[in-house]
Design a protein around this motif. Structure first.
Motif, PDB file in Angstrom:
ATOM      1  N   HIS A 272       0.826  -1.210   0.000  1.00 15.62           N
ATOM      2  CA  HIS A 272       0.000   0.000   0.000  1.00 15.62           C
ATOM      3  C   HIS A 272       0.865   1.267   0.000  1.00 15.62           C
ATOM      4  CE1 HIS A 272      -4.075  -1.518   0.181  1.00 15.62           C
ATOM      5  NE2 HIS A 272      -3.706  -2.430   1.068  1.00 15.62           N
ATOM      6  N   ARG A 276       0.899   4.179  -2.844  1.00 14.85           N
ATOM      7  CA  ARG A 276       0.743   5.618  -2.560  1.00 14.85           C
ATOM      8  C   ARG A 276       1.891   6.425  -3.131  1.00 14.85           C
ATOM      9  NH1 ARG A 276      -0.370   3.760   2.579  1.00 14.85           N
ATOM     10  NH2 ARG A 276       1.649   4.521   3.310  1.00 14.85           N
ATOM     11  N   ARG A 298      -3.432   9.431  -9.511  1.00 12.91           N
ATOM     12  CA  ARG A 298      -4.242  10.396  -8.769  1.00 12.91           C
ATOM     13  C   ARG A 298      -4.422  11.646  -9.627  1.00 12.91           C
ATOM     14  NH1 ARG A 298      -5.585  10.431  -3.664  1.00 12.91           N
ATOM     15  NH2 ARG A 298      -4.046   8.799  -3.190  1.00 12.91           N
TER      16      ARG A 298
END
Length: 364
Positions: A272, A276, A298
């Motif tokens: 994770h 990110r 993103r």
């Protein structure tokens, strides 16, 4: 696929960690350079949302197929002092690290006289400095070559601003900084194609003994202090324990994890964190046919997200029907979610959020 390079000095646990991540059979031996060629593993990103959504669409005995998002990890040969000049396997190391998008820097944070340390002592900050120095030296060589070309243009009145920016960055690197820290705190007008290795985002992975998994140790605190200065994540794991967990059936692994007093494996946290640091998020598609997670950067728009499924979806994008996964699970069905007004219609400018469940409408 965007890769995360697992780097570190020889014999700090990189290959053991990689074996745990991929459940692959990569050689992990108690001597430097056990990993000579890079090894690549693609692993699923653990995501509880997929199972929750699949339960919504499961009818009777029929199980809805589930497809997770993935992230690529690359096990890169250990680096030693002098790598920027080709020492050890430096040339291979630098070539491989240039190909990845982010770095997971494994640092030894445990004492064990039976496990050789290439420097003869355990000192995580010294280990970090060795690698950062070698990477900075490699970047300085890259910048010097670019500066040589820019100087020729500057003599003609061209590239003056770019040359000044390159020289300023070189001075900062010579002072011990990494490009990622410099670029975060300044607005240097640098050329876009430098591909500096110290500009890559980083996660520090502290490899500890089992007894230090819960609370860490002094070595870990030193790494945390270093990471905080550049805004980097720190993950504390025991590579050996992770390897043992990876080899167990799921139910036994869960019990083992509980016995250790942990809720999630270090590998889950690392995966994770890597996701990110790559600047990625996940949106989902869900129906009785399949629940699938899709990886996007993103800040991607709805048409760009649709294009991950198929380029025709992006070209012919009309609109998107969007509901957050928690609302869909709470409603119990897409029909119920619509009735509650939780399903929104979004256009081309919509920025997809992590956890969105999306149905795209498009012209072929």
């Amino acid at each position: 696929m965007l890769g995360i390079g697992i780097v570190g000095l020889p014999n700090v646990g990189k290959s053991t960690l990689f074996n745990a991540i991929t459940k692959a059979s990569v050689e992990a031996a108690n001597y430097p350079f056990a990993t000579i060629d890079r090894n690549v593993g693609v692993v699923a990103v653990p995501d509880e949302r997929i199972g929750a959504l699949a339960d919504v669409f499961t009818k009777g005995d029929r199980v809805v197929p589930r497809v997770s998002a993935t992230v690529e990890f690359v096990d890169i040969a250990g680096l030693v002092k002098g790598a920027s000049r080709g020492e050890g396997l430096g040339n291979q190391f630098l070539a491989h690290i240039r190909e990845v998008a982010a770095i997971a820097h494994v640092v030894r944070c445990f004492d064990d006289p039976n496990v050789i340390h290439v420097a003869g002592r355990v000192d995580p900050l010294s280990d970090i400095e060795t690698i950062e120095t070698e990477l900075a030296l490699a970047d300085l060589a890259t910048l010097e070559r670019r500066a040589d070309r820019l100087r020729k243009g500057a003599k003609r009145g061209e590239d003056v601003e770019a040359l000044a920016a390159v020289n300023a960055l070189m001075a900062r690197l010579e002072g011990g900084e990494q490009a990622r820290s410099v670029l975060r705190s300044s607005e240097l007008a640098l050329p876009n194609d430098l591909h500096l290795v110290t500009a890559k985002p980083i996660v520090y992975v502290c490899n500890v003994a089992e007894e230090d998994l819960a609370g860490g140790n002094d070595y870990v605190e030193r790494v945390r202090g270093h990471a905080a200065a550049e805004g980097a994540d720190v993950i504390v794991i025991s590579a050996q324990i992770e390897r043992e967990l990876a080899e167990l059936p799921d139910d036994e692994a869960a019990l083992f994890l509980a016995d250790l007093g942990l809720e999630r494996t270090g590998l889950e946290r690392l995966i994770h964190a890597g996701y990110r640091v790559l600047g990625l998020i996940t949106y989902l598609t869900a129906s009785e046919k399949e629940v699938r997670a899709w990886t996007i950067p993103r800040g991607a728009t709805a048409p760009q997200a649709a294009g991950v499924i198929h380029s025709d979806f992006e070209r012919g994008f009309i609109r998107a029907e969007v509901v957050h996964w928690t609302k869909l699970v709470e409603a119990g069905s897409m029909v119920a979610a619509r009735a509650k007004g939780w399903v929104r219609t979004e256009g081309k400018a919509y920025l997809v959020a992590d956890g969105d469940v999306i149905h795209f409408l498009f012209n072929v």
